[in-house]
Write an enzyme that holds these catalytic residues in place. Structure first.
Site, PDB file in Angstrom:
ATOM      1  N   LYS A  53       0.828  -1.203   0.000  1.00  0.00           N
ATOM      2  CA  LYS A  53       0.000   0.000   0.000  1.00  0.00           C
ATOM      3  C   LYS A  53       0.864   1.255   0.000  1.00  0.00           C
ATOM      4  CE  LYS A  53      -3.653  -2.554   2.327  1.00  0.00           C
ATOM      5  NZ  LYS A  53      -4.285  -2.929   3.616  1.00  0.00           N
ATOM      6  N   GLN A  97      -4.291  -1.901   9.865  1.00  0.00           N
ATOM      7  CA  GLN A  97      -4.149  -3.225   9.263  1.00  0.00           C
ATOM      8  C   GLN A  97      -4.640  -4.301  10.226  1.00  0.00           C
ATOM      9  OE1 GLN A  97      -3.009  -3.790   6.032  1.00  0.00           O
ATOM     10  NE2 GLN A  97      -3.718  -5.870   6.422  1.00  0.00           N
ATOM     11  N   ASP A 120     -10.636   2.548   4.820  1.00  0.00           N
ATOM     12  CA  ASP A 120     -10.998   1.136   4.688  1.00  0.00           C
ATOM     13  C   ASP A 120     -12.498   0.925   4.575  1.00  0.00           C
ATOM     14  OD1 ASP A 120      -8.802  -0.540   4.445  1.00  0.00           O
ATOM     15  OD2 ASP A 120      -8.370  -0.527   6.585  1.00  0.00           O
TER      16      ASP A 120
END
Length: 295
Positions: A53, A97, A120
């Site tokens: 990412k 994460q 997200d």
């Protein structure tokens, strides 16, 4: 029949080019879109995902900062970090994460992220907006699956989509998004659990089959309707001592066998994975635009 391969790398590359143009336009106005990623512990997969990412952000010109935190961090310590990122004007998008260490309550961390910085798309407020068809952020993997199908010209209206896996990250959001749409353009949706005793009976009815359960090659050719479009979201590491790294990566679908039945299929790796990263970038730029408009 040999299935057409849906190449996520090629589609994601096109999306990254589009995002790069949007970033350049924002920079011309003096705005630098920024993404902060938080990764707790030293899980190799998580570290790899975050590194990918970070590299993609750099490629399109998004400012990034990676917060690598020891797994011993307390829940309050992690919440304090997220609160500081919520207040930081340089940060427009935040991702934490997953998974997190067992002593940290995942829901508390997700709910701490400011909804308008939730790159997200996991915050309950954003999931609620998705459920009523009024979403700013769609979780990156479902967003990637839907965008992949759209760009591949897969017509969904009147089709039966079966989703195997009902996680908050993949299965539920895809089903929720598709259920909000006009039936002329969106499919009829069935969601299955991987332990469903009639799983094969249901999957064989699917015109569009999405699989996200984390079990290597659980979907076999006998479970797939001839001509179906198969989207494999699974990423599994299987020991293979013949390879230098000692393992191979496979999906939740028996790719070789199902390719002889399906009309189109995504590979693993190189299918949904690159799309997830690309849509995260798009969500970050969307967040930057919205925050500037509201300022």
């Amino acid at each position: 029949m040999t299935a057409r391969i849906i190449d996520g790398r090629i589609i994601a590359a096109d999306i990254r080019k589009e995002v790069a143009r949007d970033v350049a336009a924002l920079k011309a106005k003096g705005i630098m879109p920024g993404l902060a990623a938080v990764v707790v512990g030293d899980d190799p997969a998580s570290q790899t995902y975050v590194a990918n990412k970070e590299r993609a952000c750099r490629e399109v010109g998004i400012y990034t900062e990676i917060h690598r935190i020891d797994s011993s961090v307390s829940q309050d310590g992690l919440l304090d970090l997220i609160e500081s990122l919520n207040r930081a004007n340089r940060v427009h998008g935040i991702l934490v994460q997953l998974p997190l260490p067992p002593h940290i309550e995942e829901h508390a961390i997700i709910e701490c992220v400011r909804p308008d910085k939730d790159a997200d798309g996991f915050h309950p407020l954003n999931i609620g907006h998705l459920a009523i068809g009024d979403s700013q952020f769609v979780p990156a993997t479902p967003f990637g699956v839907m965008e992949m199908l759209r760009r591949e010209g897969v017509h969904l209206g009147g089709k039966h989509a079966v989703i195997v896996g009902r996680s908050n990250i993949v299965g539920k959001p895809i089903a929720t998004a598709w259920m909000q749409g006009d039936p002329q353009f969106f499919p009829r949706v069935t969601v299955c659990h991987r332990t469903d005793p009639n799983l094969a009976e249901v999957t064989k009815q699917a015109d569009i089959l999405v699989v996200a359960v984390g079990i290597p090659e659980v979907i076999t050719a006998e479970m797939v309707k001839p001509g179906a479009v198969v989207i494999d979201v699974g990423i599994n590491h299987i020991e293979d001592k013949s390879l230098k790294r000692g393992y191979k990566i496979v999906g939740d679908v028996d790719f070789d066998a199902v390719s002889e039945v399906a009309s189109a299929i995504t590979p693993v790796p190189g299918g949904v994975g690159p799309m997830t990263v690309a849509m995260l970038l798009r969500n970050t730029v969307s967040a930057a635009k919205a925050q500037i408009e509201q300022a």
